[in-house]
Design a protein around this motif. Structure first.
Motif, PDB file in Angstrom:
ATOM      1  N   HIS A   7       0.834  -1.206   0.000  1.00 35.72           N
ATOM      2  CA  HIS A   7       0.000   0.000   0.000  1.00 35.72           C
ATOM      3  C   HIS A   7       0.862   1.247   0.000  1.00 35.72           C
ATOM      4  O   HIS A   7       2.039   1.205   0.334  1.00 35.72           O
ATOM      5  CB  HIS A   7      -0.968   0.040   1.190  1.00 35.72           C
ATOM      6  N   GLU A  18      -4.050   3.836   1.364  1.00 38.59           N
ATOM      7  CA  GLU A  18      -4.653   3.997   2.670  1.00 38.59           C
ATOM      8  C   GLU A  18      -4.682   5.478   2.994  1.00 38.59           C
ATOM      9  O   GLU A  18      -3.641   6.131   3.042  1.00 38.59           O
ATOM     10  CB  GLU A  18      -3.837   3.257   3.737  1.00 38.59           C
ATOM     11  N   HIS A  73       3.826   7.159   3.805  1.00 37.24           N
ATOM     12  CA  HIS A  73       4.777   6.051   3.626  1.00 37.24           C
ATOM     13  C   HIS A  73       4.317   5.114   2.523  1.00 37.24           C
ATOM     14  O   HIS A  73       3.174   5.181   2.070  1.00 37.24           O
ATOM     15  CB  HIS A  73       4.982   5.276   4.935  1.00 37.24           C
ATOM     16  N   CYS A  82       4.511   0.837   1.623  1.00 36.41           N
ATOM     17  CA  CYS A  82       4.718  -0.452   2.286  1.00 36.41           C
ATOM     18  C   CYS A  82       5.024  -1.536   1.262  1.00 36.41           C
ATOM     19  O   CYS A  82       4.231  -1.768   0.343  1.00 36.41           O
ATOM     20  CB  CYS A  82       3.489  -0.847   3.088  1.00 36.41           C
ATOM     21  N   GLU A 104       7.735   1.227   4.985  1.00 36.25           N
ATOM     22  CA  GLU A 104       7.245   0.149   5.858  1.00 36.25           C
ATOM     23  C   GLU A 104       7.517  -1.162   5.143  1.00 36.25           C
ATOM     24  O   GLU A 104       7.298  -1.253   3.927  1.00 36.25           O
ATOM     25  CB  GLU A 104       5.737   0.340   6.081  1.00 36.25           C
TER      26      GLU A 104
HETATM   27 CO    CO Z   1       1.210   1.230   6.329  1.00 40.90          CO
END
Ligand code: CO
Length: 134
Positions: A7, A54, A79, A81, A130
């Motif tokens: 994500h 997200e 961020h 991921c 992440e």
């Molecule tokens: Co995340």
């Protein structure tokens, strides 16, 4: 070592407005807002064919994204991921490459119930990374 882009997380000052932007301007399916008190965020998931976005909004005191929104009041990318098969092997490889792991360096349970670690943005071209054991 690295797998799928799991994500991209965007911190937003207005979750409803951000969800409407993706839903209406891009015609994407978005979920209802979901509170994740353990992580200090309310999240809306934007489902794309190959990954998800997200949309993060602070929840409660001391939310980990409040400082980011203070610095970026109109929101922005928080961020990315990446999935890995073995988070400890990935951590050790990143450390060997001189990348700083945030916190105590031990995996924590992330927003999706899986082990995650974060890598310092200054060691990754200004982007918080992440990694999640998928
Ligand atoms: Co995340």
């Amino acid at each position: 070592m690295i797998g799928r882009l799991n994500h991209v997380a965007i911190a937003v000052p207005d979750l409803e407005a951000a969800a409407a932007t993706y839903r209406d301007a891009l015609g994407v399916t978005v979920t209802e807002p979901e509170d994740l008190p353990d992580h200090g965020v309310t999240v809306v998931f934007v489902q794309l064919p190959n990954t998800k976005i997200e949309l993060l909004h602070p929840l409660g005191e001391g939310s980990p994204i409040q400082g980011f929104l203070d610095k970026n009041p109109s929101g922005g990318m928080h961020h990315m991921c990446f999935e890995v098969d073995d988070i400890l092997a990935a951590r050790d490889k990143l450390k060997a490459e001189g990348k700083r792991i945030l916190g105590d360096g031990e995996p924590k349970t992330g927003a999706h119930g899986k082990p995650v670690l974060f890598v310092h943005p200054k060691d990754f071209d200004g982007t918080l990374i992440e990694i999640e054991q998928a």
